[in-house]
Write an enzyme that holds these catalytic residues in place. Structure first.
Site, short mmCIF file in Angstrom:
data_model
loop_
_atom_site.label_atom_id
_atom_site.label_comp_id
_atom_site.label_asym_id
_atom_site.label_seq_id
_atom_site.Cartn_x
_atom_site.Cartn_y
_atom_site.Cartn_z
N PHE A 93 -7.88 -22.20 0.32
CA PHE A 93 -7.99 -23.51 0.59
C PHE A 93 -9.66 -24.13 0.79
O PHE A 93 -10.32 -23.82 0.54
CB PHE A 93 -7.16 -24.00 1.69
CG PHE A 93 -7.21 -23.52 2.71
CD1 PHE A 93 -8.42 -22.57 3.11
CD2 PHE A 93 -6.19 -23.09 3.82
CE1 PHE A 93 -8.78 -22.09 4.48
CE2 PHE A 93 -6.44 -22.57 4.97
CZ PHE A 93 -7.65 -22.18 5.25
N GLU A 94 -9.27 -25.56 0.73
CA GLU A 94 -10.57 -26.45 0.57
C GLU A 94 -11.19 -26.19 -0.63
O GLU A 94 -12.69 -26.13 -0.44
CB GLU A 94 -11.60 -26.02 1.79
CG GLU A 94 -10.73 -26.37 3.13
CD GLU A 94 -10.56 -27.78 3.39
OE1 GLU A 94 -10.74 -28.84 2.62
OE2 GLU A 94 -10.20 -28.15 4.63
N GLY A 95 -10.80 -25.98 -1.73
CA GLY A 95 -11.41 -25.40 -3.07
C GLY A 95 -11.58 -24.15 -3.21
O GLY A 95 -12.03 -23.49 -2.22
#
Length: 381
Positions: free
Chosen positions: A362-364
Site C-alpha cells: 500500500f501507499e504505492g
C-alpha cells in the site's frame, strides 16, 4: 527496547516519552486480543486524539500540534512498535487531513479541520478502485455536477477504516483524462453510501479495510477541495507524506521484531552457550539491526528535507522502499531466530511477518517506488 533518538527540542523529547507511556498503557495490553479476535478497538482513537497525537504535523492555528514531520514520524514509529494496525490508521488519518489542510479554502478549514486534527473525527483515504490501484488516473468513480453539488456513483476499494471513518478524502472523476479527477471531503455517513464486508486480510486485523459503494449519494458543492480537475495533483502531493508514514510504521514493526529476537537469543541456549553468542546467529541479528537503523535513517532524511521545504519526493520513495523491504526481511529473520516458536502464536513474530507484507504494497507498491526513483534519476542533469 527504547531507541536512543536525536530530537530537535526538549518538547519533542517529552512528546516521545508521552507517546511511549501511552502506547505501553493503551496499545500493548490490547493488541493480541483484538488482532486475534479481529475486533475493532472501540474508543482507542478518541484516547489518541485527546493526547494530541492525531494532528501533530499540522499548524497550531488550525488545531494541530505544530510539530516537524521528523518528530511526527517518530511518534508513528513508537505506536507501530506496539500495534502496527493502529499506527497505519493514524498515518492514514493524517493523509486524509492533508487535502483539506493544503487545498481547502479558509472557510472550509475553519469549518472542518479543527475537529479532524483533534481526533474528534477520524478519516480515511479513498483513492484506489478495484481496477485502479497503482494507476490512479484510471479511476472511474464519477462525480456528476448537480444544481447544489455533486452526485457520486461508483466503487472505491482498499479503504483503511472503511465503514468506520467519520470522513473520507474521496477522489472521483468530474471529466476526462488525468485532469478530470477531483477531490472531495466526503462525510462518512450519507444516503447512497454503503460499505462491503471488511476484507479478510493476512494481517492488520483490528482495523477494517473495506470497499465503498457510492450509489448516487449527493455531496454539497462546498465539499469540493481545490479546483475541479486538481484531484490527482492533490492525491500525489499527499502520497509523498503518506509514504513516509508507512516507512515509519514499517520501521517500528521491524524494531519490535528485532527486540523480540534479541531477547530470545539472549535467553535461549544451545550447545552450552546462549544462541546469540554463536557467530552465525549473531551475524544474522547484526544484519537485522543494520536494516532497522538504515530504515530509520532514510525516513528521517526525507522528513528533514520536507521540514526544510526542499523537494523530497524521491527520498520519500526511497524511505518507503527501504523501510518496508527491511521490515519484511527483519520479521522473516525474527521467525527464523525463534525457530519453531517463531512459527507459533506464542510469540508475536509470526504476526509481525504477516503485517510487514502489506507495507510493501500500500501507499504505492515497491515496484512503483522503484519506478519513481528511476524516473527521478532519468530526469537528473
Amino acid at each position: 527496547m527504547a531507541v536512543d533518538r536525536l530530537l530537535p527540542t526538549q518538547e519533542a523529547a517529552d512528546l516521545l516519552a508521552l507517546t511511549r507511556e501511552l502506547a505501553d498503557k493503551e496499545l500493548a495490553p490490547r493488541v493480541d486480543e483484538h488482532e486475534r479476535a479481529e475486533t475493532y478497538p472501540e474508543g482507542l482513537f478518541t484516547v489518541l486524539g485527546r493526547a494530541g497525537l492525531l494532528g501533530l504535523p499540522y499548524p497550531e492555528e488550525d488545531g494541530g500540534g505544530g510539530q516537524p514531520y521528523e518528530v511526527y514520524l517518530q511518534v508513528l514509529e513508537e505506536l507501530a512498535a506496539r500495534w502496527a494496525a493502529v499506527a497505519v490508521a493514524v498515518s492514514v488519518h493524517g493523509l486524509a487531513c492533508q487535502p483539506l489542510s493544503r487545498f481547502g479554502t479558509p472557510a472550509q478549514r475553519e469549518r472542518w479541520l479543527p475537529a479532524m486534527l483533534a481526533g474528534e473525527q477520524v478519516g480515511g483515504y479513498s483513492l484506489s478502485e478495484p481496477h485502479a490501484g497503482s494507476d490512479a488516473s484510471a479511476l472511474t468513480c464519477k462525480a456528476e455536477k448537480t444544481a447544489t453539488g455533486y452526485r457520486i456513483t461508483g466503487t472505491k476499494a482498499w479503504i483503511t477504516h472503511g465503514g468506520r471513518a467519520d470522513f473520507y478524502a474521496l477522489f472521483a472523476r468530474t471529466g476526462d483524462g488525468a485532469r478530470g479527477v477531483s477531490c472531495f471531503l466526503a462525510p462518512g455517513r450519507v444516503d447512497g453510501l454503503s460499505f462491503g464486508r471488511p476484507e479478510d486480510k493476512m494481517g492488520l486485523h483490528a482495523i477494517p479495510t473495506a470497499t465503498a459503494n457510492w450509489d448516487g449519494a449527493v455531496l454539497d458543492a462546498d465539499r469540493l477541495l481545490g479546483e475541479e480537475g486538481q484531484g490527482l495533483q492533490i492525491a500525489f502531493s499527499a502520497l509523498d507524506s503518506g509514504r513516509l508514514g508507512i516507512a515509519a510504521v514499517a520501521t517500528g514493526l521491524a524494531q519490535s521484531a528485532l527486540d523480540v529476537a534479541v531477547a530470545y537469543a539472549r535467553e535461549r541456549t544451545a550447545f552450552g552457550r546462549r544462541i546469540i553468542d554463536h557467530q552465525g546467529l549473531g551475524f544474522l541479528l547484526a544484519d537485522m539491526a543494520a536494516a532497522v537503523d538504515s530504515a530509520r535513517a532514510t525516513y528521517l532524511d526525507a522528513a528533514r528535507r520536507r521540514d526544510a521545504g526542499l523537494d523530497y519526493g524521491r527520498q520519500a520513495s526511497v524511505a518507503k522502499l527501504i523501510a518496508t523491504d527491511s521490515a519484511m526481511k527483519v520479521t522473516t529473520d525474527a521467525v527464523q531466530v525463534l525457530g519453531g516458536y517463531g512459527y507459533s502464536r506464542e510469540f508475536p513474530v509470526e504476526r509481525f511477518m504477516r503485517e510487514a507484507k502489506v507495507m510493501q504494497i500500500f501507499e504505492g507498491t515497491n515496484q512503483i517506488q522503484r519506478l519513481v526513483i528511476a524516473r527521478s534519476l532519468a530526469g537528473a542533469p
